[in-house]
Design an enzyme around this catalytic site. Structure first.
Site, mmCIF file in Angstrom:
data_model
loop_
_atom_site.group_PDB
_atom_site.id
_atom_site.type_symbol
_atom_site.label_atom_id
_atom_site.label_comp_id
_atom_site.label_asym_id
_atom_site.label_seq_id
_atom_site.Cartn_x
_atom_site.Cartn_y
_atom_site.Cartn_z
ATOM 1 C CB VAL A 54 32.868 81.255 -16.303
ATOM 2 C CG1 VAL A 54 33.511 81.011 -17.249
ATOM 3 C CG2 VAL A 54 32.980 83.076 -15.619
ATOM 4 C CE1 TYR A 55 33.921 80.804 -21.752
ATOM 5 C CE2 TYR A 55 32.643 79.112 -22.775
ATOM 6 C CZ TYR A 55 33.293 79.538 -22.629
ATOM 7 O OH TYR A 55 34.816 78.485 -22.867
ATOM 8 C CB SER A 56 29.251 86.827 -22.158
ATOM 9 O OG SER A 56 28.670 87.038 -21.933
ATOM 10 C CG ASP A 66 25.647 86.562 -18.907
ATOM 11 O OD1 ASP A 66 24.857 87.080 -18.766
ATOM 12 O OD2 ASP A 66 26.554 86.580 -18.612
#
Length: 316
Positions: A54-56, A66
């Site tokens: 889930v970053y970012s 990412d």
């Protein structure tokens, strides 16, 4: 330099006592700078790198993945895969219907992370957030298949309640894989949850603990000491809650100890975490080489029993 390595739980993974957080890659740090930070981290003798699918996603223009994509590009560019213990996480919402710890979703999430990371295996894969709608056994059975296929080596969890973590750990007695790592918030101004609710549990099951928000969103660097200082960065308002009597006492104690060691408050705050029983490593991010070089010194900073007691007393 020869870096101390610690066993992660009862697994075969050996990790450095400081873990590099990849949450800033692709957010406040561009790819070129991320590459330099990763190279410097390995050159300093560390091996433990943490990210998540889930970053970012929260940053404007980003869609998630990412940070993993940047690390994957870095791995493709060099030959350092066997020099690192690579951690990523899954289960956070990546889009409509794309979240949770069901067998089908975790299997997909691992495949997507492998693709972005451009690697054949993930050393440590964490259930990022609990999914109360999915039985812990279903998730662990999915992990068993992924481990058998060689796609992940070891599993861990983050942001579980003590009750659900214990339930998952007990399920490993049924021949299912065991969470060997638990990641949660822990630092000099946020001690209570770990010490009162999790420390005995993780010790009982020999689970290695890694900590996030290890510097309390920058408060423990000493950068924020008054209301006026909160405007120094976009993170300022997030540390406002620490500007109280306890927070100031902690900063004063950090100043005293850091002066004795010719160190910075951040180095002392991280060294305190590293010295805590049951803690494997704090996770900490850096947005520049200078910042990385500063925090890296925490790994070789040895605090005396008296200094640890002083910091403990200031932070209760």
């Amino acid at each position: 330099m020869k870096m101390e390595q610690r066993n992660l739980g009862n697994s075969a993974l050996k990790v450095s006592s400081l873990c590099l957080g990849g949450n800033v890659f692709g957010w406040t740090v561009d790819q070129q700078t991320s590459f330099r930070i990763l190279d410097e981290f390995i050159d300093l003798g560390f091996n433990f790198i943490d990210t998540a699918d889930v970053y970012s996603k929260w940053a404007p223009g980003n869609k998630g993945g990412d940070s993993e994509s940047i690390i994957g590009s870095w791995l493709k560019q060099n030959n350092k895969r066997d020099q690192i213990v690579l951690t990523t996480k899954g289960g956070s919402e990546m889009g409509p219907g794309l979240k949770g710890l069901s067998s089908a979703y975790i299997t997909k999430a691992v495949e997507d992370s492998l693709s972005r990371l451009q690697t054949n295996y993930i050393d440590l894969y964490l259930s990022h957030f609990d999914d109360l709608e999915t039985p812990v056994e279903e998730t662990l059975e999915a992990y068993a298949k992924l481990i058998s296929a060689g796609k992940i080596r070891v599993i861990g969890a983050s942001n579980f309640s003590p009750e659900r973590l214990k339930q998952a750990l007990d399920a490993s007695d049924k021949g299912l894989p065991k969470y060997e790592n638990f990641q949660m918030q822990y630092n000099l101004v946020e001690r209570e949850a770990y010490e009162k609710q999790y420390a005995a549990l993780t010790a009982q099951y020999h689970v290695g603990v890694t900590t996030y928000f290890s510097l309390a969103s920058g408060f423990l660097t000493g950068k924020y000491r008054s209301e006026k200082d909160l405007s120094k960065s976009t993170r300022g308002q997030g540390v406002k809650k620490y500007l109280n009597e306890k927070g100031i006492d902690v900063l004063t104690s950090l100043d005293n100890v850091s002066t004795r060691h010719n160190a910075t408050p951040a180095q002392v705050a991280l060294a305190w975490i590293i010295a805590q029983p049951g803690i494997t490593a704090p996770v900490v991010s850096a947005t520049s080489i200078d910042q990385l070089d500063d925090i890296s010194k925490a790994a070789s900073l040895r605090l005396s029993a008296e200094e640890i007691a002083e910091l403990n007393e200031a932070s209760v």
